[in-house]
Write a protein that holds these residues in place. Structure first.
Motif, PDB file in Angstrom:
ATOM      1  N   ALA A 126     -11.079  52.987   5.645  1.00 57.24           N
ATOM      2  CA  ALA A 126     -11.862  52.119   4.760  1.00 57.24           C
ATOM      3  C   ALA A 126     -12.030  52.752   3.387  1.00 57.24           C
ATOM      4  CB  ALA A 126     -13.226  51.827   5.381  1.00 57.24           C
ATOM      5  N   ALA A 127     -12.283  54.068   3.352  1.00 55.79           N
ATOM      6  CA  ALA A 127     -12.461  54.757   2.074  1.00 55.79           C
ATOM      7  C   ALA A 127     -11.178  54.718   1.248  1.00 55.79           C
ATOM      8  CB  ALA A 127     -12.905  56.203   2.318  1.00 55.79           C
ATOM      9  N   ALA A 128     -10.043  54.962   1.905  1.00 53.63           N
ATOM     10  CA  ALA A 128      -8.758  54.964   1.186  1.00 53.63           C
ATOM     11  C   ALA A 128      -8.441  53.586   0.612  1.00 53.63           C
ATOM     12  CB  ALA A 128      -7.646  55.426   2.125  1.00 53.63           C
ATOM     13  N   ILE A 129      -8.619  52.553   1.430  1.00 57.41           N
ATOM     14  CA  ILE A 129      -8.334  51.190   0.967  1.00 57.41           C
ATOM     15  C   ILE A 129      -9.265  50.819  -0.189  1.00 57.41           C
ATOM     16  CG2 ILE A 129      -8.441  48.749   1.599  1.00 57.41           C
ATOM     17  CD1 ILE A 129      -7.572  49.588   4.421  1.00 57.41           C
ATOM     18  N   ALA A 130     -10.554  51.123  -0.034  1.00 59.01           N
ATOM     19  CA  ALA A 130     -11.529  50.780  -1.070  1.00 59.01           C
ATOM     20  C   ALA A 130     -11.221  51.502  -2.383  1.00 59.01           C
ATOM     21  CB  ALA A 130     -12.935  51.119  -0.599  1.00 59.01           C
ATOM     22  N   PHE A 131     -10.829  52.773  -2.288  1.00 54.36           N
ATOM     23  CA  PHE A 131     -10.517  53.534  -3.506  1.00 54.36           C
ATOM     24  C   PHE A 131      -9.364  52.897  -4.270  1.00 54.36           C
ATOM     25  CE2 PHE A 131      -7.998  56.720  -5.713  1.00 54.36           C
ATOM     26  CZ  PHE A 131      -8.948  57.283  -6.550  1.00 54.36           C
ATOM     27  N   TRP A 132      -8.288  52.550  -3.562  1.00 55.02           N
ATOM     28  CA  TRP A 132      -7.117  52.005  -4.251  1.00 55.02           C
ATOM     29  C   TRP A 132      -7.358  50.589  -4.746  1.00 55.02           C
ATOM     30  CZ3 TRP A 132      -3.952  55.122  -6.266  1.00 55.02           C
ATOM     31  CH2 TRP A 132      -3.673  56.358  -5.669  1.00 55.02           C
ATOM     32  N   VAL A 133      -8.148  49.816  -4.017  1.00 53.03           N
ATOM     33  CA  VAL A 133      -8.519  48.484  -4.511  1.00 53.03           C
ATOM     34  C   VAL A 133      -9.335  48.614  -5.793  1.00 53.03           C
ATOM     35  CG1 VAL A 133      -9.939  46.441  -4.044  1.00 53.03           C
ATOM     36  CG2 VAL A 133      -8.398  47.320  -2.282  1.00 53.03           C
ATOM     37  N   GLY A 134     -10.298  49.553  -5.782  1.00 56.92           N
ATOM     38  CA  GLY A 134     -11.115  49.770  -6.969  1.00 56.92           C
ATOM     39  C   GLY A 134     -10.296  50.256  -8.149  1.00 56.92           C
ATOM     40  N   ALA A 135      -9.372  51.205  -7.884  1.00 57.44           N
ATOM     41  CA  ALA A 135      -8.536  51.735  -8.960  1.00 57.44           C
ATOM     42  C   ALA A 135      -7.616  50.646  -9.530  1.00 57.44           C
ATOM     43  CB  ALA A 135      -7.706  52.900  -8.430  1.00 57.44           C
ATOM     44  N   PHE A 136      -7.033  49.844  -8.644  1.00 56.80           N
ATOM     45  CA  PHE A 136      -6.148  48.766  -9.087  1.00 56.80           C
ATOM     46  C   PHE A 136      -6.920  47.752  -9.922  1.00 56.80           C
ATOM     47  CE2 PHE A 136      -3.957  44.678  -8.346  1.00 56.80           C
ATOM     48  CZ  PHE A 136      -2.706  45.008  -8.856  1.00 56.80           C
ATOM     49  N   SER A 137      -8.150  47.441  -9.497  1.00 58.40           N
ATOM     50  CA  SER A 137      -8.973  46.494 -10.251  1.00 58.40           C
ATOM     51  C   SER A 137      -9.289  47.022 -11.640  1.00 58.40           C
ATOM     52  CB  SER A 137     -10.266  46.199  -9.488  1.00 58.40           C
ATOM     53  OG  SER A 137      -9.999  45.612  -8.230  1.00 58.40           O
ATOM     54  N   LEU A 138      -9.561  48.317 -11.753  1.00 53.33           N
ATOM     55  CA  LEU A 138      -9.833  48.912 -13.064  1.00 53.33           C
ATOM     56  C   LEU A 138      -8.615  48.825 -13.965  1.00 53.33           C
ATOM     57  CD1 LEU A 138     -11.914  52.128 -12.227  1.00 53.33           C
ATOM     58  CD2 LEU A 138     -12.715  50.018 -13.311  1.00 53.33           C
ATOM     59  N   VAL A 139      -7.445  49.090 -13.401  1.00 54.84           N
ATOM     60  CA  VAL A 139      -6.219  49.023 -14.206  1.00 54.84           C
ATOM     61  C   VAL A 139      -5.963  47.599 -14.692  1.00 54.84           C
ATOM     62  CG1 VAL A 139      -3.704  49.273 -14.118  1.00 54.84           C
ATOM     63  CG2 VAL A 139      -5.177  51.024 -13.097  1.00 54.84           C
ATOM     64  N   ILE A 140      -6.145  46.646 -13.782  1.00 54.06           N
ATOM     65  CA  ILE A 140      -5.959  45.243 -14.159  1.00 54.06           C
ATOM     66  C   ILE A 140      -6.929  44.862 -15.277  1.00 54.06           C
ATOM     67  CG2 ILE A 140      -6.219  42.855 -13.377  1.00 54.06           C
ATOM     68  CD1 ILE A 140      -3.673  44.171 -12.409  1.00 54.06           C
ATOM     69  N   GLY A 141      -8.198  45.264 -15.121  1.00 56.83           N
ATOM     70  CA  GLY A 141      -9.198  44.946 -16.133  1.00 56.83           C
ATOM     71  C   GLY A 141      -8.913  45.595 -17.466  1.00 56.83           C
ATOM     72  N   ARG A 142      -8.340  46.795 -17.435  1.00 60.02           N
ATOM     73  CA  ARG A 142      -8.084  47.522 -18.672  1.00 60.02           C
ATOM     74  C   ARG A 142      -6.970  46.866 -19.485  1.00 60.02           C
ATOM     75  NH1 ARG A 142      -9.017  52.498 -20.856  1.00 60.02           N
ATOM     76  NH2 ARG A 142      -7.380  53.385 -22.160  1.00 60.02           N
ATOM     77  N   PHE A 143      -5.942  46.389 -18.814  1.00 53.88           N
ATOM     78  CA  PHE A 143      -4.787  45.847 -19.528  1.00 53.88           C
ATOM     79  C   PHE A 143      -4.816  44.329 -19.672  1.00 53.88           C
ATOM     80  CE2 PHE A 143      -3.245  49.973 -18.027  1.00 53.88           C
ATOM     81  CZ  PHE A 143      -2.703  50.473 -19.202  1.00 53.88           C
ATOM     82  N   ALA A 144      -5.779  43.678 -19.061  1.00 50.56           N
ATOM     83  CA  ALA A 144      -5.895  42.226 -19.216  1.00 50.56           C
ATOM     84  C   ALA A 144      -6.403  41.894 -20.612  1.00 50.56           C
ATOM     85  CB  ALA A 144      -6.841  41.661 -18.154  1.00 50.56           C
ATOM     86  N   ARG A 145      -5.957  40.775 -21.135  1.00 49.24           N
ATOM     87  CA  ARG A 145      -6.397  40.386 -22.480  1.00 49.24           C
ATOM     88  C   ARG A 145      -7.888  40.095 -22.500  1.00 49.24           C
ATOM     89  NH1 ARG A 145      -1.709  36.260 -24.779  1.00 49.24           N
ATOM     90  NH2 ARG A 145       0.005  37.813 -24.832  1.00 49.24           N
ATOM     91  N   GLN A 146      -8.380  39.524 -21.410  1.00 44.14           N
ATOM     92  CA  GLN A 146      -9.808  39.220 -21.324  1.00 44.14           C
ATOM     93  C   GLN A 146     -10.316  39.736 -19.975  1.00 44.14           C
ATOM     94  OE1 GLN A 146     -10.785  35.116 -21.880  1.00 44.14           O
ATOM     95  NE2 GLN A 146     -12.984  35.442 -21.791  1.00 44.14           N
ATOM     96  N   ARG A 147     -11.250  40.641 -20.041  1.00 45.63           N
ATOM     97  CA  ARG A 147     -11.757  41.240 -18.814  1.00 45.63           C
ATOM     98  C   ARG A 147     -12.461  40.192 -17.965  1.00 45.63           C
ATOM     99  NH1 ARG A 147     -14.710  46.913 -19.165  1.00 45.63           N
ATOM    100  NH2 ARG A 147     -12.552  47.358 -19.807  1.00 45.63           N
ATOM    101  N   SER A 148     -12.077  40.094 -16.696  1.00 43.88           N
ATOM    102  CA  SER A 148     -12.644  39.124 -15.769  1.00 43.88           C
ATOM    103  C   SER A 148     -13.881  39.699 -15.087  1.00 43.88           C
ATOM    104  CB  SER A 148     -11.604  38.744 -14.713  1.00 43.88           C
ATOM    105  OG  SER A 148     -12.198  38.011 -13.668  1.00 43.88           O
ATOM    106  N   ALA A 149     -14.914  38.854 -14.989  1.00 44.32           N
ATOM    107  CA  ALA A 149     -16.130  39.290 -14.297  1.00 44.32           C
ATOM    108  C   ALA A 149     -15.851  39.532 -12.814  1.00 44.32           C
ATOM    109  CB  ALA A 149     -17.223  38.231 -14.456  1.00 44.32           C
TER     110      ALA A 149
END
Length: 241
Positions: A126-149
């Motif tokens: 659970a910790a491993a999956i949660a970490f990578w989901v969180g990291a992927f979400s941060l990357v998506i938010g960083r490079f997206a033109r408009q940060r999604s809530a």
């Protein structure tokens, strides 16, 4: 009656992974033939070679029970559950053998009971999956033109799950580190490191303790009923190998 009930469902787990070698198969054959001491020797050899699994400890616990060695039976059932919290039949066997031996149990706190819903392995996944989901979400938010809530909320939730899982792993590891089982017979926990010292509590085989410290051939342990006392080190074994 409890012993008869146990015989009704006490069966061998099938070989799996590293246990498919000839030694495990021979130990299973010895058990099936009623040669329980030979089966114990075979299973213990696998334990010493670090061929660990819930199936191995479960079968070893069954073999010890057949020889009326309740302390080592309970010890190995607990080791099986430490490897796989949801191992089939082990909980039922453990409860019945504890009743048969009249073994004393440590009472877990509310947090320990809550964390027992999963094993260290499950929390680690659970910790491993949660970490990578969180990291992927941060990357998506960083490079997206408009940060999604929604992306931000997902990353916060994922890292919260990661933190909670890491905390659970730490607490379970800390609890298991000192967990031990009384394997000797006629054991008395005492006020001091001497056989002549006053008795604190009689500990039937299979009773749970938590090792706090060692002094020579004695261990100082937390006992059931919120007591503390000294017992000979040779008469207890740690659940964790």
């Amino acid at each position: 009656m409890k012993t008869v009930s146990l015989f009704g469902f006490l069966f061998l787990a099938l070989p799996a992974f590293a246990e498919t070698d000839a030694q495990f198969a021979k130990a299973n054959h010895d058990y099936a033939q009623g040669n329980f001491k030979e089966a114990i020797s075979g299973y213990e050899a696998l334990v010493q070679s670090r061929e660990w699994s819930a199936n191995l400890f479960y079968n070893l616990g069954n073999a010890y029970f057949r020889t009326q060695d309740f302390g080592h039976a309970i010890l190995n059932y607990e080791r099986a559950l430490a490897v796989d919290r949801h191992h089939p039949e082990t909980d039922a066997n453990l409860r019945i053998v504890r009743d048969e031996a009249r073994a004393l149990e440590m009472q877990p706190g509310w947090l320990e009971r809550y964390l027992q819903v999963a094993s260290v392995t499950e929390y680690s996944i659970a910790a491993a999956i949660a970490f990578w989901v969180g990291a992927f979400s941060l990357v998506i938010g960083r490079f997206a033109r408009q940060r999604s809530a929604k992306t931000t909320a997902l990353s916060i939730f994922a890292f919260a799950v990661f933190a909670a899982s890491a905390f659970a792993i730490y607490k379970i590891d800390n609890t298991q580190r000192g967990a031990a089982v009384v394997t000797g017979k006629g054991i008395q926990a005492r006020l001091a490191t001497a056989d002549s010292a006053s008795s604190v509590l009689a500990l039937p085989p299979g009773s749970e303790i938590r090792i706090l410290s060692t002094r020579g051939d004695w261990i100082y342990a937390a006992l059931p009923n919120d007591l503390r006392g000294w017992i000979p080190a040779k008469d207890a074994e740690s659940v964790r190998l």
